[in-house]
Design an enzyme around this catalytic site. Structure first.
Site, PDB file in Angstrom:
ATOM      1  N   HIS A  67       0.816  -1.217   0.000  1.00 53.95           N
ATOM      2  CA  HIS A  67       0.000   0.000   0.000  1.00 53.95           C
ATOM      3  C   HIS A  67       0.848   1.266   0.000  1.00 53.95           C
ATOM      4  O   HIS A  67       0.331   2.357  -0.271  1.00 53.95           O
ATOM      5  CB  HIS A  67      -1.004  -0.007   1.167  1.00 53.95           C
ATOM      6  CG  HIS A  67      -0.432   0.274   2.517  1.00 53.95           C
ATOM      7  ND1 HIS A  67      -0.132  -0.709   3.430  1.00 53.95           N
ATOM      8  CD2 HIS A  67      -0.116   1.447   3.123  1.00 53.95           C
ATOM      9  CE1 HIS A  67       0.328  -0.160   4.539  1.00 53.95           C
ATOM     10  NE2 HIS A  67       0.350   1.151   4.384  1.00 53.95           N
ATOM     11  N   ASP A 114      -0.361  -7.569   1.384  1.00 55.72           N
ATOM     12  CA  ASP A 114       0.187  -6.212   1.472  1.00 55.72           C
ATOM     13  C   ASP A 114       1.708  -6.259   1.647  1.00 55.72           C
ATOM     14  O   ASP A 114       2.253  -5.941   2.704  1.00 55.72           O
ATOM     15  CB  ASP A 114      -0.477  -5.468   2.630  1.00 55.72           C
ATOM     16  CG  ASP A 114      -0.107  -3.995   2.676  1.00 55.72           C
ATOM     17  OD1 ASP A 114       0.412  -3.485   1.666  1.00 55.72           O
ATOM     18  OD2 ASP A 114      -0.356  -3.363   3.716  1.00 55.72           O
ATOM     19  N   SER A 213       4.357   2.021   8.271  1.00 55.39           N
ATOM     20  CA  SER A 213       4.008   0.976   7.315  1.00 55.39           C
ATOM     21  C   SER A 213       5.205   0.562   6.477  1.00 55.39           C
ATOM     22  O   SER A 213       6.042   1.390   6.107  1.00 55.39           O
ATOM     23  CB  SER A 213       2.893   1.457   6.388  1.00 55.39           C
ATOM     24  OG  SER A 213       1.666   1.466   7.037  1.00 55.39           O
TER      25      SER A 213
END
Length: 257
Positions: A67, A114, A213
């Site tokens: 992402h 992801d 992330s």
């Protein structure tokens, strides 16, 4: 421990050349303790800023969250990495991104898949501040309730400011079925076999947060997870969720060449 490791050797790289988003409740640290981590910068117009993190696989490839490398206006030209610095947006070396390999399953089921392998435009030069990560073998399963560690430059509280320096925090793995039950009522929150849940259950206060992330989840110093998603940060009821590296090891090794 050696049986759970995969080391992506420089020999593999030599053969190839021939052929947003979350640390809360932790403490400051330095890149010397986590030399396989790099910052991922996003470009907004002419301005660059750290928004995610990644992990060094070999001189030309890093591992991050898909992402962080997807979106309406995404282009590899709008991403770069900063290696070898403890400080957010300062120091180290900067290398642009050449191309991106998001896992083919990403986007099919909520946040499953992801994970991404990113090729750099020029090779990293190893030093005591820049090193390869060790990753787990395909199929390895994280034990429940064992200590794991996040590190990153993300916000120190939900919706807060990013940290100016690298931080780390210890949390604990959480049973996947329990995690699945807690997230079940929430839309687009499927917990799959390709995820690791971790936190301080029913206490909270420690977690990765916005800006972390793509960064690491370490078990005994080995990269076992990639920070992916969760409800808010450091929530006592909802654990943080990382992509389980062991679900993708074979693909990672085959791609990072």
């Amino acid at each position: 421990m050696a049986s759970m490791l995969v080391f992506i050797f420089a020999l593999v790289l030599a053969a190839a050349q021939a052929a947003p988003n979350r640390i809360v409740g932790g403490n400051t640290t330095t890149i010397e303790n986590y030399p396989s981590m790099v910052q991922v910068d996003f470009r907004n117009g002419i301005l660059w800023g750290q928004s995610c993190a990644a992990n060094i696989l070999n001189e030309l490839y890093v591992l991050s969250a898909a992402h962080c490398f997807r979106g309406l206006f995404f282009s590899p030209r709008n991403r770069r990495i900063r290696a070898g610095s403890s400080n957010r947006n300062n120091g180290g070396i900067i290398i642009s991104v050449d191309r991106v390999h998001n896992h083919p399953s990403y986007g099919r089921l909520d946040q499953d898949g992801d994970i991404t392998v990113v090729r750099l435009s020029s090779p990293l030069v190893y030093s005591h501040l820049i090193q390869q990560a060790l990753i787990v073998n395909q199929g390895w399963q994280a034990p429940n309730n064992v200590p794991v560690v996040h590190a990153g430059w993300g916000t120190v509280q939900p919706g807060g400011l990013s940290s100016a320096v690298l931080r780390h925090v210890q949390i604990y793995t959480i049973d996947r079925e329990l995690c699945r039950t807690r997230y079940a009522p929430r839309p687009r929150s499927t917990i799959t076999e390709n995820m690791i849940c971790a936190g301080v259950l029913d206490v909270g206060g420690r977690d990765a947060c916005q800006g972390d992330s793509g960064g690491p989840l370490y078990y005994q110093g080995i990269l076992v997870g990639i920070v992916s998603w969760g409800r808010s940060c450091a929530d006592p009821f909802y654990p943080g969720v990382s992509a389980a590296v062991s679900s993708y090891t074979d693909w990672i090794v085959a791609t990072a060449v």
